[in-house]
Design an enzyme around this catalytic site. Structure first.
Site, PDB file in Angstrom:
ATOM      1  CB  SER A  88      -0.952  -0.029   1.207  1.00 48.26           C
ATOM      2  OG  SER A  88      -1.918   0.980   1.152  1.00 48.26           O
ATOM      3  NE  ARG A  97      -8.445   1.568  11.024  1.00 50.66           N
ATOM      4  CZ  ARG A  97      -7.382   1.163  10.356  1.00 50.66           C
ATOM      5  NH1 ARG A  97      -6.864   1.966   9.436  1.00 50.66           N
ATOM      6  NH2 ARG A  97      -6.832  -0.012  10.583  1.00 50.66           N
ATOM      7  CG  ASP A 143      -6.474  -3.726  -3.316  1.00 48.42           C
ATOM      8  OD1 ASP A 143      -7.279  -2.801  -3.072  1.00 48.42           O
ATOM      9  OD2 ASP A 143      -5.258  -3.639  -3.091  1.00 48.42           O
ATOM     10  CG  HIS A 198      -5.759  -2.079   0.286  1.00 52.25           C
ATOM     11  ND1 HIS A 198      -4.839  -2.164  -0.739  1.00 52.25           N
ATOM     12  CD2 HIS A 198      -5.215  -1.239   1.218  1.00 52.25           C
ATOM     13  CE1 HIS A 198      -3.793  -1.399  -0.456  1.00 52.25           C
ATOM     14  NE2 HIS A 198      -3.992  -0.837   0.719  1.00 52.25           N
ATOM     15  CG  ASP A 199      -7.370  -4.918   5.423  1.00 49.71           C
ATOM     16  OD1 ASP A 199      -6.609  -3.952   5.232  1.00 49.71           O
ATOM     17  OD2 ASP A 199      -8.265  -4.913   6.287  1.00 49.71           O
TER      18      ASP A 199
END
Length: 384
Positions: free
Chosen positions: A155, A225, A320, A353-354
């Site tokens: 990232s 968040r 992602d 994405h994680d």
């Protein structure tokens, strides 16, 4: 056959103080600064087996192992780094650091400004990926490392790894850029702006100087968040984990938490707001927005990568959507245009994405194979 995996065990943070002024890309100057870092494994005699791990937005220096007396304090990439793991600390000397502007020990907005005796707060300079790489190079100098065997990042960390290859082409032999992009899309910049506005409009933010008021803009951080976390996951991952499950098993006809996904997001938001600094969040998202090595070349990414000399592994994940595989392929195309050695892996994953943080067999096999290649080079068994 790979060695049995193990933890690096108990680790301890170190601190490097730099007394010379540091000039940011913006022109702002810090009179001095400190970087907190951790190391794992053993640096060999010629210091050629060093690996730098660059962290993402909410990351820090604690990459692997755990702290004494707290076995639950496991590093954020412990599944990747350690004895027998893909980044094998029996072979490599791995460095993780908290970036300048961070909130985990390195000099940042919550640090005391020596000129005022108060926290920097809103006066801390806006940081770019270029600035981070410059400060990381100073740490490498301090450790006597003239060239890294590899620089690895996912990232925002991947952007730093790419920038290393452009700013210091002779100081890095391999770049592993994971779930990253050559610049953010307009949509990504928009997400970051909404997150920043959640913080900037929190009444407890006080223009960035909330430290002096003994408050924390938790509401803004929490919303930022929650928004970010939605973009890090995939629709399939959220559906598989939560679906439309109700906490009480029935509708409540209120605005309280009813769905399990709501409960999860609010938990993640509350946890983050208690651990992270609001000003650091603003800085990190701006660094993401600003990164664009092609900007100095009229948007031509091929020309931007002309300076690179490293070999590359670029990894993306099918689910992602924030840093989509298309963006990684842009990087690969520019590398190949410049006749650089580039390997590319597109991993099928449902975690969004994680995914780059997850233990995934195919992903870890790719990383292990590439790192084994680097280890073979160091042992004189392959191309230098």
């Amino acid at each position: 056959m790979a060695n049995a995996e193990a933890s690096v065990g108990i680790v301890e943070a170190q601190k490097a103080a730099f007394e010379a002024p540091f000039t940011f890309r913006s022109g702002a100057v810090l009179p001095r600064f400190e970087l907190v870092y951790e190391t794992y494994g053993t640096l060999n005699a010629d210091k050629s087996n060093a690996i730098l791990v660059c962290h993402a937005l909410s990351g820090h220096h604690h990459v692997a192992g755990h702290y004494a007396g707290d076995p639950k304090s496991v590093g954020w990439w412990d599944n990747m780094i350690g004895p027998g793991k893909p980044v094998d600390t029996n072979k490599f000397f791995v460095i993780g650091l908290n970036n300048l502007g961070g909130c985990h020990g390195s000099t940042g907005p919550s640090s005391l400004n020596p000129q005022s005796g108060k926290p920097y707060g809103a006066d801390f300079p806006v940081v770019t990926v270029d600035d981070w790489v410059e400060s990381q190079a100073l740490l490498a100098d301090r450790l006597g490392i003239r060239q890294f065997a590899a620089i690895i990042g996912g990232s925002l960390g991947g952007m730093q790894a790419l920038q290393w290859a452009l700013a210091y082409p002779e100081r890095v032999r391999h770049v592993l850029a994971i779930a990253t992009a050559p610049h953010l899309t307009a949509e990504n910049i928009a997400f970051n702006d909404v997150a920043r506005n959640a913080i900037l409009t929190d009444p407890d933010f006080h223009g960035g100087n909330f430290y002096e008021h003994n408050v924390v803009p938790k509401r803004g951080l929490r919303l930022a968040r929650m928004l970010g976390h939605i973009t890090y996951l995939s629709d399939n991952a959220m559906a598989d984990k939560f679906g439309r499950s109700l906490r009480a098993g029935k509708l409540g006809y209120t605005y309280d938490i009813e769905f399990e996904i709501e409960s999860y997001l609010r938990y993640q938001g509350d946890k983050f707001a208690n651990l992270f600094d609001a000003n650091t969040y603003l800085l990190m998202t701006k660094a993401l927005d600003y990164f664009d090595p092609a900007r100095a070349f009229d948007g031509d990414l091929d020309r931007a990568f002309a300076a690179a000399r490293a070999d590359f592994l670029v990894v993306s994940f099918t689910s992602d959507w924030r840093f989509a595989p298309d963006r990684s392929r842009e990087i690969v195309q520019a590398l190949l245009h410049n006749r650089l050695n580039a390997s590319y892996a597109e991993i099928t994953s449902t975690h969004g994405h994680d995914s780059f943080l997850m233990r995934h067999a195919h992903y870890h096999d790719v990383m292990r194979a590439y790192m084994d290649r680097i280890a073979a080079e160091l042992a004189g068994e392959g191309p230098a």
